[in-house]
Design an enzyme around this catalytic site. Structure first.
Site, short mmCIF file in Angstrom:
data_model
loop_
_atom_site.label_atom_id
_atom_site.label_comp_id
_atom_site.label_asym_id
_atom_site.label_seq_id
_atom_site.Cartn_x
_atom_site.Cartn_y
_atom_site.Cartn_z
N HIS A 89 2.68 -6.98 4.49
CA HIS A 89 1.31 -6.51 4.69
C HIS A 89 0.85 -6.72 6.13
CE1 HIS A 89 0.01 -5.73 0.46
NE2 HIS A 89 1.12 -6.42 0.22
N GLU A 96 -2.41 0.42 7.74
CA GLU A 96 -1.54 -0.63 7.22
C GLU A 96 -0.33 -0.06 6.49
OE1 GLU A 96 -3.46 -3.34 4.55
OE2 GLU A 96 -1.66 -4.57 4.28
N HIS A 108 0.83 -1.22 0.00
CA HIS A 108 0.00 0.00 0.00
C HIS A 108 0.87 1.27 0.00
CE1 HIS A 108 -3.24 -2.88 0.68
NE2 HIS A 108 -2.39 -3.44 1.53
N GLU A 139 1.57 -11.49 6.06
CA GLU A 139 0.46 -10.77 6.69
C GLU A 139 0.73 -10.77 8.20
OE1 GLU A 139 -1.90 -9.09 5.46
OE2 GLU A 139 -2.37 -9.83 3.45
#
Ligand SMILES: [Zn+2]
Length: 385
Positions: A142, A88, A74, A208
Protein backbone atom coordinates in the site's frame (compact mmCIF):
# COMPACT_ATOMS: atom_id res chain seq x y z
CA UNK A 1 -4.94 6.67 3.15
CA UNK A 2 -6.26 9.10 5.75
CA UNK A 3 -9.83 7.94 5.33
CA UNK A 4 -8.78 4.40 6.12
CA UNK A 5 -8.09 4.83 9.80
CA UNK A 6 -6.45 1.54 10.55
CA UNK A 7 -4.57 1.14 7.32
CA UNK A 8 -2.48 4.23 7.69
CA UNK A 9 -2.54 4.35 11.44
CA UNK A 10 -4.37 7.65 11.18
CA UNK A 11 -7.13 8.53 13.61
CA UNK A 12 -10.65 9.21 12.42
CA UNK A 13 -13.65 7.52 10.92
CA UNK A 14 -13.75 6.41 7.35
CA UNK A 15 -14.37 3.80 4.77
CA UNK A 16 -11.80 1.49 6.30
CA UNK A 17 -10.98 -0.78 3.37
CA UNK A 18 -8.53 -2.61 5.54
CA UNK A 19 -10.32 -2.07 8.77
CA UNK A 20 -13.39 -4.24 8.96
CA UNK A 21 -14.47 -4.39 12.59
CA UNK A 22 -13.83 -7.78 14.08
CA UNK A 23 -17.55 -8.49 14.38
CA UNK A 24 -17.89 -8.18 10.62
CA UNK A 25 -16.27 -11.55 10.27
CA UNK A 26 -19.38 -13.15 11.74
CA UNK A 27 -17.77 -13.96 15.03
CA UNK A 28 -15.52 -16.58 13.52
CA UNK A 29 -12.24 -17.24 15.25
CA UNK A 30 -9.41 -14.80 14.87
CA UNK A 31 -6.07 -15.81 13.47
CA UNK A 32 -5.28 -19.26 14.65
CA UNK A 33 -1.89 -19.42 16.29
CA UNK A 34 -1.78 -23.19 15.91
CA UNK A 35 -2.58 -22.83 12.26
CA UNK A 36 0.41 -20.59 11.95
CA UNK A 37 2.59 -23.15 13.67
CA UNK A 38 1.49 -25.75 11.15
CA UNK A 39 2.26 -23.31 8.38
CA UNK A 40 5.66 -22.55 9.83
CA UNK A 41 6.60 -26.20 10.06
CA UNK A 42 5.63 -26.60 6.43
CA UNK A 43 8.02 -23.85 5.46
CA UNK A 44 10.85 -25.29 7.53
CA UNK A 45 10.24 -28.71 6.02
CA UNK A 46 10.31 -27.25 2.54
CA UNK A 47 13.56 -25.47 3.29
CA UNK A 48 15.11 -28.55 4.83
CA UNK A 49 13.96 -30.49 1.79
CA UNK A 50 16.60 -28.70 -0.25
CA UNK A 51 19.16 -30.72 1.65
CA UNK A 52 17.18 -33.84 2.54
CA UNK A 53 15.08 -34.22 -0.54
CA UNK A 54 12.10 -36.54 -0.49
CA UNK A 55 12.47 -36.99 -4.23
CA UNK A 56 15.75 -37.24 -6.03
CA UNK A 57 15.94 -37.65 -9.78
CA UNK A 58 19.04 -37.63 -11.98
CA UNK A 59 21.12 -36.54 -9.02
CA UNK A 60 19.07 -33.37 -8.54
CA UNK A 61 16.91 -32.74 -5.52
CA UNK A 62 13.40 -31.38 -5.91
CA UNK A 63 11.52 -29.72 -3.07
CA UNK A 64 8.26 -27.84 -3.22
CA UNK A 65 9.04 -24.15 -3.73
CA UNK A 66 7.62 -21.72 -1.14
CA UNK A 67 4.24 -20.18 -2.04
CA UNK A 68 4.31 -16.38 -1.90
CA UNK A 69 1.10 -14.35 -2.14
CA UNK A 70 1.52 -10.74 -3.29
CA UNK A 71 -1.41 -8.35 -2.85
CA UNK A 72 -1.21 -5.01 -4.69
CA UNK A 73 -3.60 -2.80 -2.70
CA UNK A 74 -6.77 -1.37 -4.28
CA UNK A 75 -7.35 -1.44 -8.07
CA UNK A 76 -10.15 -0.94 -10.59
CA UNK A 77 -12.92 1.23 -9.20
CA UNK A 78 -10.94 1.65 -5.96
CA UNK A 79 -8.08 4.03 -6.68
CA UNK A 80 -6.96 4.05 -3.07
CA UNK A 81 -5.25 7.22 -1.97
CA UNK A 82 -4.54 9.94 -4.52
CA UNK A 83 -2.30 12.98 -4.44
CA UNK A 84 0.32 14.90 -6.38
CA UNK A 85 -0.95 13.40 -9.61
CA UNK A 86 -0.45 9.86 -8.32
CA UNK A 87 -2.89 7.01 -7.64
CA UNK A 88 -2.21 4.43 -4.95
CA UNK A 89 -3.60 1.57 -7.05
CA UNK A 90 -1.08 2.17 -9.84
CA UNK A 91 1.90 2.44 -7.50
CA UNK A 92 1.03 -0.72 -5.55
CA UNK A 93 0.69 -2.63 -8.83
CA UNK A 94 4.01 -1.34 -10.17
CA UNK A 95 5.84 -2.30 -6.97
CA UNK A 96 4.13 -5.69 -6.80
CA UNK A 97 4.82 -6.67 -10.42
CA UNK A 98 8.49 -5.81 -9.98
CA UNK A 99 8.55 -7.71 -6.70
CA UNK A 100 7.18 -10.77 -8.49
CA UNK A 101 9.74 -10.49 -11.28
CA UNK A 102 12.68 -10.00 -8.91
CA UNK A 103 11.67 -13.02 -6.84
CA UNK A 104 11.23 -15.20 -9.92
CA UNK A 105 14.52 -14.09 -11.44
CA UNK A 106 16.55 -14.93 -8.38
CA UNK A 107 14.95 -17.80 -6.50
CA UNK A 108 12.80 -20.85 -7.07
CA UNK A 109 9.44 -19.67 -5.75
CA UNK A 110 5.75 -20.10 -6.47
CA UNK A 111 3.96 -16.74 -6.70
CA UNK A 112 0.29 -15.82 -6.81
CA UNK A 113 -1.08 -12.26 -6.97
CA UNK A 114 -4.50 -10.91 -6.06
CA UNK A 115 -4.33 -8.90 -9.29
CA UNK A 116 -1.82 -8.26 -12.07
CA UNK A 117 -3.74 -5.44 -13.76
CA UNK A 118 -6.04 -2.54 -12.90
CA UNK A 119 -9.06 -4.55 -11.79
CA UNK A 120 -11.35 -4.41 -8.77
CA UNK A 121 -10.79 -7.05 -6.07
CA UNK A 122 -12.67 -7.16 -2.78
CA UNK A 123 -10.78 -7.65 0.44
CA UNK A 124 -12.66 -10.92 0.97
CA UNK A 125 -11.56 -12.13 -2.46
CA UNK A 126 -7.94 -11.41 -1.64
CA UNK A 127 -7.73 -13.28 1.65
CA UNK A 128 -9.98 -16.13 0.44
CA UNK A 129 -7.76 -16.54 -2.61
CA UNK A 130 -4.57 -16.61 -0.53
CA UNK A 131 -6.10 -19.04 1.97
CA UNK A 132 -7.48 -21.39 -0.69
CA UNK A 133 -4.14 -21.43 -2.49
CA UNK A 134 -2.35 -22.29 0.74
CA UNK A 135 0.18 -19.48 0.63
CA UNK A 136 3.17 -19.73 2.95
CA UNK A 137 3.18 -15.97 3.41
CA UNK A 138 1.29 -12.87 2.26
CA UNK A 139 2.53 -9.36 1.65
CA UNK A 140 0.02 -6.56 0.99
CA UNK A 141 1.50 -3.46 -0.66
CA UNK A 142 0.00 0.00 0.00
CA UNK A 143 0.81 3.70 -0.17
CA UNK A 144 0.01 5.88 2.80
CA UNK A 145 -1.88 9.17 2.99
CA UNK A 146 -2.82 11.70 5.64
CA UNK A 147 0.00 14.18 5.57
CA UNK A 148 2.78 12.22 7.23
CA UNK A 149 6.07 11.08 5.75
CA UNK A 150 8.06 7.86 5.57
CA UNK A 151 7.72 4.09 5.64
CA UNK A 152 5.79 1.91 8.07
CA UNK A 153 4.63 -1.68 8.08
CA UNK A 154 2.01 -3.70 9.91
CA UNK A 155 1.26 -7.11 11.34
CA UNK A 156 -1.82 -8.32 13.23
CA UNK A 157 -1.73 -7.36 16.96
CA UNK A 158 -1.69 -10.96 18.26
CA UNK A 159 0.32 -12.43 15.38
CA UNK A 160 2.40 -15.52 16.02
CA UNK A 161 6.18 -15.83 16.06
CA UNK A 162 6.43 -16.66 12.36
CA UNK A 163 4.56 -13.49 11.45
CA UNK A 164 6.79 -11.42 13.72
CA UNK A 165 9.80 -12.96 12.04
CA UNK A 166 8.42 -12.13 8.58
CA UNK A 167 7.73 -8.58 9.71
CA UNK A 168 11.21 -8.19 11.19
CA UNK A 169 12.84 -9.53 8.04
CA UNK A 170 10.84 -7.28 5.73
CA UNK A 171 10.83 -3.90 7.43
CA UNK A 172 14.57 -3.07 7.68
CA UNK A 173 15.33 -4.42 4.21
CA UNK A 174 12.61 -2.34 2.58
CA UNK A 175 13.76 0.73 4.49
CA UNK A 176 17.41 0.19 3.53
CA UNK A 177 16.48 -0.31 -0.13
CA UNK A 178 14.39 2.89 -0.11
CA UNK A 179 17.26 4.79 1.50
CA UNK A 180 19.59 3.68 -1.31
CA UNK A 181 17.59 6.11 -3.46
CA UNK A 182 16.37 8.87 -1.15
CA UNK A 183 15.80 10.13 2.36
CA UNK A 184 13.04 8.14 4.08
CA UNK A 185 11.72 8.43 7.63
CA UNK A 186 11.35 5.17 9.54
CA UNK A 187 7.89 5.18 11.10
CA UNK A 188 8.50 1.74 12.53
CA UNK A 189 6.95 -1.71 12.81
CA UNK A 190 3.31 -1.43 13.86
CA UNK A 191 0.29 -3.59 14.53
CA UNK A 192 -3.27 -3.12 13.30
CA UNK A 193 -6.54 -4.99 12.92
CA UNK A 194 -6.58 -4.87 9.12
CA UNK A 195 -8.66 -7.29 7.08
CA UNK A 196 -5.64 -8.49 5.07
CA UNK A 197 -3.77 -9.33 8.27
CA UNK A 198 -6.70 -10.69 10.25
CA UNK A 199 -8.40 -12.90 7.69
CA UNK A 200 -5.30 -14.47 6.15
CA UNK A 201 -4.31 -17.90 7.49
CA UNK A 202 -0.60 -17.45 6.95
CA UNK A 203 2.06 -14.98 8.15
CA UNK A 204 1.04 -11.65 6.63
CA UNK A 205 2.53 -8.15 6.57
CA UNK A 206 1.09 -4.95 5.08
CA UNK A 207 3.51 -2.25 3.95
CA UNK A 208 2.71 1.48 3.66
CA UNK A 209 5.31 2.80 1.24
CA UNK A 210 5.49 6.57 1.82
CA UNK A 211 2.72 9.20 1.72
CA UNK A 212 1.15 9.97 -1.62
CA UNK A 213 -0.10 13.37 -0.43
CA UNK A 214 3.25 14.59 0.86
CA UNK A 215 5.30 16.40 -1.77
CA UNK A 216 8.74 14.96 -0.96
CA UNK A 217 7.36 11.42 -0.63
CA UNK A 218 5.42 11.76 -3.89
CA UNK A 219 8.58 12.86 -5.67
CA UNK A 220 10.27 9.63 -4.61
CA UNK A 221 7.22 7.63 -5.68
CA UNK A 222 7.52 9.23 -9.13
CA UNK A 223 11.12 7.98 -9.38
CA UNK A 224 11.31 4.60 -11.14
CA UNK A 225 14.55 3.78 -9.29
CA UNK A 226 12.68 4.22 -6.01
CA UNK A 227 9.87 1.88 -7.12
CA UNK A 228 12.41 -0.76 -8.14
CA UNK A 229 14.34 -0.36 -4.89
CA UNK A 230 11.13 -0.73 -2.90
CA UNK A 231 10.29 -3.93 -4.78
CA UNK A 232 13.84 -5.24 -4.26
CA UNK A 233 13.63 -4.55 -0.52
CA UNK A 234 10.39 -6.55 -0.32
CA UNK A 235 12.02 -9.41 -2.26
CA UNK A 236 15.10 -9.43 -0.04
CA UNK A 237 12.94 -9.51 3.09
CA UNK A 238 10.83 -12.40 1.81
CA UNK A 239 13.94 -14.33 0.74
CA UNK A 240 15.58 -13.77 4.13
CA UNK A 241 12.45 -14.93 5.98
CA UNK A 242 12.25 -18.08 3.86
CA UNK A 243 15.98 -18.75 4.21
CA UNK A 244 16.41 -18.77 0.42
CA UNK A 245 19.91 -17.33 0.65
CA UNK A 246 21.54 -14.82 -1.61
CA UNK A 247 20.61 -15.15 -5.27
CA UNK A 248 23.22 -17.19 -7.12
CA UNK A 249 25.33 -15.01 -9.38
CA UNK A 250 24.38 -15.58 -12.97
CA UNK A 251 27.24 -17.24 -14.80
CA UNK A 252 27.69 -18.58 -18.28
CA UNK A 253 30.82 -19.31 -20.27
CA UNK A 254 31.57 -20.75 -23.69
CA UNK A 255 34.68 -22.69 -24.61
CA UNK A 256 35.40 -23.29 -28.29
CA UNK A 257 37.91 -25.77 -29.67
CA UNK A 258 39.90 -22.68 -30.69
CA UNK A 259 39.79 -21.03 -27.25
CA UNK A 260 43.41 -20.60 -26.13
CA UNK A 261 44.46 -22.91 -23.32
CA UNK A 262 41.01 -24.44 -22.91
CA UNK A 263 40.99 -27.24 -25.47
CA UNK A 264 43.32 -30.23 -25.70
CA UNK A 265 43.26 -33.12 -28.14
CA UNK A 266 45.79 -35.63 -29.45
CA UNK A 267 47.26 -35.49 -32.95
CA UNK A 268 44.63 -38.05 -33.96
CA UNK A 269 42.09 -35.24 -34.01
CA UNK A 270 41.95 -33.35 -37.29
CA UNK A 271 40.78 -29.78 -37.83
CA UNK A 272 37.97 -28.96 -40.26
CA UNK A 273 36.06 -26.04 -41.68
CA UNK A 274 33.90 -28.32 -43.83
CA UNK A 275 30.51 -27.63 -42.26
CA UNK A 276 28.90 -24.21 -42.16
CA UNK A 277 27.33 -25.34 -38.86
CA UNK A 278 30.69 -24.98 -37.12
CA UNK A 279 31.00 -22.84 -33.98
CA UNK A 280 33.77 -20.30 -34.47
CA UNK A 281 36.41 -20.71 -37.15
CA UNK A 282 36.67 -24.50 -37.21
CA UNK A 283 36.01 -27.75 -35.39
CA UNK A 284 37.82 -30.98 -34.58
CA UNK A 285 37.03 -34.50 -35.78
CA UNK A 286 38.39 -38.01 -35.27
CA UNK A 287 37.59 -41.56 -36.30
CA UNK A 288 35.95 -43.71 -33.64
CA UNK A 289 38.28 -46.19 -31.96
CA UNK A 290 37.88 -48.58 -29.04
CA UNK A 291 40.48 -46.74 -26.99
CA UNK A 292 40.64 -43.73 -24.70
CA UNK A 293 41.60 -40.56 -26.57
CA UNK A 294 39.14 -37.82 -25.61
CA UNK A 295 39.29 -34.19 -26.64
CA UNK A 296 38.88 -32.03 -23.51
CA UNK A 297 37.16 -28.71 -22.90
CA UNK A 298 38.54 -26.97 -19.79
CA UNK A 299 36.09 -24.71 -17.93
CA UNK A 300 36.55 -22.44 -14.92
CA UNK A 301 33.64 -23.16 -12.58
CA UNK A 302 33.34 -20.19 -10.15
CA UNK A 303 31.51 -21.97 -7.35
CA UNK A 304 30.12 -25.38 -6.55
CA UNK A 305 26.55 -25.71 -7.74
CA UNK A 306 24.20 -26.87 -10.45
CA UNK A 307 25.11 -26.05 -14.03
CA UNK A 308 23.54 -26.76 -17.40
CA UNK A 309 26.12 -28.18 -19.80
CA UNK A 310 25.52 -27.79 -23.55
CA UNK A 311 27.51 -28.78 -26.59
CA UNK A 312 27.65 -27.43 -30.13
CA UNK A 313 28.69 -29.60 -33.02
CA UNK A 314 28.36 -29.56 -36.77
CA UNK A 315 26.20 -32.40 -38.04
CA UNK A 316 26.34 -34.53 -41.15
CA UNK A 317 24.76 -37.88 -42.08
CA UNK A 318 28.30 -39.31 -42.03
CA UNK A 319 29.10 -38.18 -38.49
CA UNK A 320 28.84 -40.34 -35.39
CA UNK A 321 25.50 -41.74 -34.25
CA UNK A 322 26.56 -42.10 -30.61
CA UNK A 323 29.44 -39.86 -29.62
CA UNK A 324 30.21 -40.24 -25.89
CA UNK A 325 30.51 -36.97 -23.96
CA UNK A 326 32.12 -37.30 -20.54
CA UNK A 327 31.00 -34.72 -17.94
CA UNK A 328 33.19 -34.49 -14.83
CA UNK A 329 30.64 -33.88 -12.06
CA UNK A 330 31.16 -33.42 -8.34
CA UNK A 331 30.11 -37.04 -7.83
CA UNK A 332 32.11 -38.61 -10.64
CA UNK A 333 32.08 -38.86 -14.42
CA UNK A 334 28.81 -39.11 -16.30
CA UNK A 335 28.63 -40.03 -19.97
CA UNK A 336 26.00 -38.70 -22.36
CA UNK A 337 25.87 -40.04 -25.93
CA UNK A 338 25.08 -37.56 -28.68
CA UNK A 339 23.83 -38.43 -32.16
CA UNK A 340 25.87 -36.05 -34.29
CA UNK A 341 24.25 -37.02 -37.59
CA UNK A 342 21.63 -34.29 -37.08
CA UNK A 343 20.76 -31.42 -34.76
CA UNK A 344 24.01 -29.58 -35.40
CA UNK A 345 24.67 -25.87 -35.54
CA UNK A 346 22.86 -25.21 -32.26
CA UNK A 347 23.34 -25.67 -28.55
CA UNK A 348 22.26 -29.10 -27.31
CA UNK A 349 21.88 -29.74 -23.61
CA UNK A 350 23.72 -32.69 -22.08
CA UNK A 351 21.75 -32.05 -18.87
CA UNK A 352 22.14 -30.24 -15.57
CA UNK A 353 24.95 -31.42 -13.33
CA UNK A 354 26.27 -30.66 -9.87
CA UNK A 355 29.81 -29.40 -10.44
CA UNK A 356 32.74 -28.70 -8.14
CA UNK A 357 34.40 -25.30 -8.14
CA UNK A 358 37.71 -24.93 -9.97
CA UNK A 359 39.38 -24.70 -13.36
CA UNK A 360 39.48 -28.20 -14.81
CA UNK A 361 38.78 -30.41 -17.82
CA UNK A 362 34.99 -30.53 -17.60
CA UNK A 363 33.73 -32.07 -20.84
CA UNK A 364 35.54 -34.76 -22.81
CA UNK A 365 34.40 -35.86 -26.27
CA UNK A 366 35.41 -39.50 -26.50
CA UNK A 367 36.30 -41.54 -29.60
CA UNK A 368 35.52 -44.73 -27.71
CA UNK A 369 32.34 -45.79 -29.46
CA UNK A 370 31.36 -48.66 -31.71
CA UNK A 371 29.16 -46.35 -33.77
CA UNK A 372 30.53 -45.41 -37.18
CA UNK A 373 31.34 -41.90 -38.42
CA UNK A 374 33.53 -39.04 -37.33
CA UNK A 375 33.29 -37.88 -33.73
CA UNK A 376 33.02 -34.07 -33.59
CA UNK A 377 34.31 -31.70 -30.90
CA UNK A 378 33.43 -28.02 -31.45
CA UNK A 379 32.25 -26.03 -28.42
CA UNK A 380 30.86 -26.27 -24.90
CA UNK A 381 28.66 -23.80 -22.98
CA UNK A 382 28.16 -23.96 -19.21
CA UNK A 383 25.47 -21.93 -17.39
CA UNK A 384 24.66 -21.78 -13.70
CA UNK A 385 21.06 -22.69 -12.97
ZN1 LIG B 1 -4.18 1.37 0.70
Amino acid sequence: MSNEPLEGGQAGAGGGHAALPSTAAGGRPRRDARGHEVQRRTILAATAGLMVAPWVAAGRAFAAPPKIYIDPGHGGTDAGAVGNGLQEKALTLAISLQLRDILRANWTVDIRMSRTSDITRSLDYRTSDANAWGADLLVSVHINAGGGTGFESYRYPTADAATVRLHQNLHPRILAAMRSVGSVTDRGLKTANFHMLRESNMPAVLTENLFIDTFADANLLKNSAFITATARGHAQGIAAYLGLGDPPPSYTTTVDNATAGRFTASANWGTSTFSSQRHGVDYRYANPVLASDPAWFKVNIPAAGNYRVEVWHASDPGYNASAPHIVVTASGNQTVNVDQRSGGGAWRSLGTFNLAAGDYNLVGVSRWTSAAGYVIADAVRVSRV
